[in-house]
Design an enzyme around this catalytic site. Structure first.
Site: not given
Ligand SMILES: C[S@@+](CC[C@H](N)C(=O)[O-])C[C@H]1O[C@@H](n2cnc3c(N)ncnc32)[C@H](O)[C@@H]1O
Length: 361
Positions: A117
């Site tokens: 986000c």
């Molecule tokens: C807003 S959090 C999601 C939280 C999750 N929906 C929850 O309810 O616990 C976004 C996540 O995307 C991951 N992220 C960022 N870039 C990514 C990528 N290229 N591939 C996979 N995950 C990624 C981050 O590490 C982070 O944990």
């Protein structure tokens, strides 16, 4: 200040300070907010799974997960520990930018995910598509390749602001409406019994028009204080933060201010404080939002300067709607980061249940 606080912590660890509070026993059990539903035989694919907030909500709503993708090793480890039988892809194999989705085409009923986000959050610089962390195009790529019956995508409320309306139109709606009937919802955690001020924007898309027509957005199950919601007898009372944590009555209670995502700031922090207004609410609640401790025992021993109740990771989990036995991996700041990034599982459960009902009807 940090020298002072290190010294105070040392004194506490050495047992030189008399604890002021009993170890609390929370009154709220977040599992009660999301009773386990029977399997609905619907298969979910999770992207950006984090520590598993949305995954847990879908799981409790009866979905099974085909696979979960999360690039952050500690977050993926949390989910592996919580659900050892799941296919959880972590670190670089969890990187959605290099995933080939075509093998999953037709194998998945629903894709869900919350891309990072930071590009949209008011706590950040709001660069949107110009932020290299913008992962919406990757979520869109996955949905277009996998062709699920539905998708659920969530983010911070700022994404629904006027500033990002052109972004939402061009990067989400225009890219997916060739196949999906898309609705945008704004949800509040307290409406699902979570004792925290937390808003999330959720996009729900259905491939079949009749599923989209049958879809009813999740209705509130709970009501907090002066909520503007029309009161019905079906609504339960949402607990305040003190009551949920099982703290003694001080004649005042309130929803917890929004828990910050501690992984997004410039340094690793064990504070959950988001704003000056939040600090005032925590003061009134007599809860200390900084230096969150790894356990309740440590929180009790490490007396806050002003005598207010010090939180533990397990307490923050309860305030975020996670069961307190959810096995967060990593150092305290890392566990708090996973918590602060998460969708409150009961909110995820409500959306997942509504989607499943649209399929079933
Ligand atoms: C807003 S959090 C999601 C939280 C999750 N929906 C929850 O309810 O616990 C976004 C996540 O995307 C991951 N992220 C960022 N870039 C990514 C990528 N290229 N591939 C996979 N995950 C990624 C981050 O590490 C982070 O944990």
């Amino acid at each position: 200040m940090s020298v002072q606080s290190r010294e105070a912590k040392l004194r506490a660890i050495q047992g030189e300070v008399e604890p002021l509070h009993e170890i609390n026993v929370p009154k709220l059990d977040p599992y009660d907010l999301m009773p386990q539903r029977e399997s609905n035989r619907l298969r979910a694919l999770s992207l950006f799974s984090g520590g598993g907030g949305l995954d847990l909500g879908f799981d409790r709503a009866g979905f099974s997960h085909v696979a979960s993708y999360e690039i952050l090793g500690h977050a993926a480890e949390t989910l592996k520990r919580a659900r050892p039988n799941w296919v959880v892809n972590g670190n670089q194999d969890g990187d959605v930018t290099s995933a080939k989705w075509t093998s999953l085409s037709g194998e998945v009923d629903i894709v869900h995910g919350g891309p990072p986000c930071q590009p949209f959050s008011i706590a950040g610089r709001q660069k949107g598509a110009d932020d290299t962390r913008d992962m919406w195009p990757e979520l869109v790529r996955c949905i277009r390749a996998v062709k699920p019956r539905a998708f659920v995508a969530e983010n911070v409320p700022a994404l629904a602001s006027k500033k990002f309306a052109p972004y939402v139109q061009s990067q989400i709606i225009d890219m997916l409406s060739y196949r999906y009937h898309i609705k945008m919802l704004m949800l509040r955690a307290e409406d699902f019994g979570v004792p925290q001020i937390r808003r999330r924007v959720v996009f729900v898309g259905f491939a079949r028009k009749k599923d989209a027509v049958r879809f009813v957005p999740p209705a509130a199950t709970h009501r907090w204080g002066d909520s503007q919601l029309e009161f019905t007898e079906n609504l339960e009372r949402c607990m305040g933060a003190r009551e949920a944590l099982g703290l003694p009555d001080i004649g005042f209670d309130a929803l917890s201010p929004t828990i910050r995502s501690s992984l997004t700031g410039p340094r690793h922090t064990t504070s959950i404080l988001n704003s000056v207004a939040a600090q005032r609410t925590f003061e009134a609640l007599q809860i200390w939002p900084n230096g969150v401790a790894a356990t309740r025992e440590k929180a009790r021993a490490y007396v806050a300067n002003n005598g207010h109740f010090r939180l533990s990771v397990q307490d923050v989990a309860v305030l975020q709607g996670f069961p307190e036995d959810w096995p967060f991996d990593g150092a305290t700041y890392m566990q708090l980061g996973q918590l602060g990034n998460a969708v409150p599982p009961p909110m995820g459960y409500a959306v997942a249940s509504s989607v499943a009902a649209a399929f079933e009807a």
